[in-house]
Design an enzyme around this catalytic site. Sequence first.
Site, PDB file in Angstrom:
ATOM      1  CD  GLU A  56      -7.881   0.617   3.811  1.00  0.00           C
ATOM      2  OE1 GLU A  56      -8.511   1.390   3.229  1.00  0.00           O
ATOM      3  OE2 GLU A  56      -6.808   1.012   4.500  1.00  0.00           O
TER       4      GLU A  56
ATOM      5  NE  ARG B 299      -7.482  13.916   2.005  1.00  0.00           N
ATOM      6  CZ  ARG B 299      -7.801  12.507   1.641  1.00  0.00           C
ATOM      7  NH1 ARG B 299      -8.578  12.128   0.677  1.00  0.00           N
ATOM      8  NH2 ARG B 299      -6.977  11.577   2.242  1.00  0.00           N
TER       9      ARG B 299
ATOM     10  NE  ARG C 218      -5.976   2.759  -0.625  1.00  0.00           N
ATOM     11  CZ  ARG C 218      -5.738   3.825  -0.264  1.00  0.00           C
ATOM     12  NH1 ARG C 218      -4.257   4.202   0.169  1.00  0.00           N
ATOM     13  NH2 ARG C 218      -6.556   4.813  -0.245  1.00  0.00           N
TER      14      ARG C 218
ATOM     15  CG  ASN D 250      -1.853   1.166   1.350  1.00  0.00           C
ATOM     16  OD1 ASN D 250      -1.901   2.107   0.477  1.00  0.00           O
ATOM     17  ND2 ASN D 250      -2.830   1.247   2.036  1.00  0.00           N
TER      18      ASN D 250
ATOM     19  CG  HIS E 253     -11.757   5.697   2.422  1.00  0.00           C
ATOM     20  ND1 HIS E 253     -12.435   6.861   2.910  1.00  0.00           N
ATOM     21  CD2 HIS E 253     -10.691   5.787   2.543  1.00  0.00           C
ATOM     22  CE1 HIS E 253     -11.339   7.481   3.245  1.00  0.00           C
ATOM     23  NE2 HIS E 253     -10.550   7.264   3.007  1.00  0.00           N
TER      24      HIS E 253
END
Length: 412
Positions: free
Chosen positions: A397, A259, A110, A8, A198
């Site tokens: 994940e 963000r 990923r 990742n 996500h």
Amino acid sequence: MNEILVLNSGSSSLKFALYAAEDAPESNSVPALKALALHYSGHFSGIGTKEAAVSLKEVAENGETRKSDDEALNACGLRAADNHNDAITQLMTWLESRDDAAPLKGIGHRVVHGGQRFREAVVLSEDDVAELETLSSLAPLHQPHCLAPVKLLMQRYPDVPQVASFDTAFHADQPWVAKQFALPRELTQKGLIRYGFHGLSYDYINRTLPDVLPEDAARERVIVAHLGNGASLCAIHNGKSVASTMGFTALEGLVMGTRSGTLDPGLVMHLIEQEGMSTQEVSTLLYKKSGLLGVSGISSDMRELLKSDAPEAHEAIELYCYRIAREIGSLVAALGGLDQLIFTAGIGEHAARVRERVAAQCAWLGVQLDSEANARDEQGIASAESRVGVWVIPTDEERVIASDCLTLLASD
């Protein structure tokens, strides 16, 4: 027994996980998740900066985890990395030199954006990688860094399959009305639609719900709150994503660490036309200088803000929770009700005060917390009187990526 490596890669980091893999059924299922045993995990952080570091954890067969100290890391040949290529080279050299090394069955990655064509995990070809690179403008902070290790490892291990799992794939079958912007049709046809992100985290939570919820628990209408430095919500109806707070980019939706989340597009035009900012300056502002960091002026780290007595920190937390609760209301409308609310990711799993504030603002839905269970970060945190189940479920994940890899290679 074979091994599956999961990578990742971020702008200044490289997370990795190594799994021992048994044969899996030829379906992307819960059994495939359970056919994987995590052996090692680690993280190259702050790559190329003064804060560069590396960590490594080994997981024993009994599940106990041992973190390597500096001496052990040196013995493995692992150190802070100067760049991503350096990190990959160190990692692969160590993996190959281990006494307990087994054949490498595949490498899973990923990849943030799959566009409209990549709707599920795939074994990558060079042509696939080239096509995915054309999507970099849709995820400029993520896509190039996701693909760089793929290209490097294709050269180093041409016979080892490289598998991509996409953050957008879980949302690919959302209703068309949920994906559209009210733009001219020619722009929509060019791919200017809502993609959602996500997805790997939501996929994991969705697959593991049957093991977590009681057999008689209603699970038709579920909202998952992935709350970390990046944050979003997803509405899941009968196991399928039907709406999400992120859209064309990973900038839309909730307040995040740095963000901004959703804002008026006219504000962006104002920044350019009236404040004289360039598009790059606006991008830097909205992606890296806003969110919790921008509102508080203190930190993007929720842990620091929760410890702070500064009014600016409290204001940032209040806005963060308000936006979550407000967007939950929007997703409840898309679902037609709510049976279960799931908190996951770093803040969702560990910030009891955030969960408490969000739940209080969702009391109109019948959400009530058991304050003691919530304070202890227990799995089930709803009170006996709550009409909605409320849960804290750690996401994984990397395990989803490894599962995709194992399933694809088993079917091949």
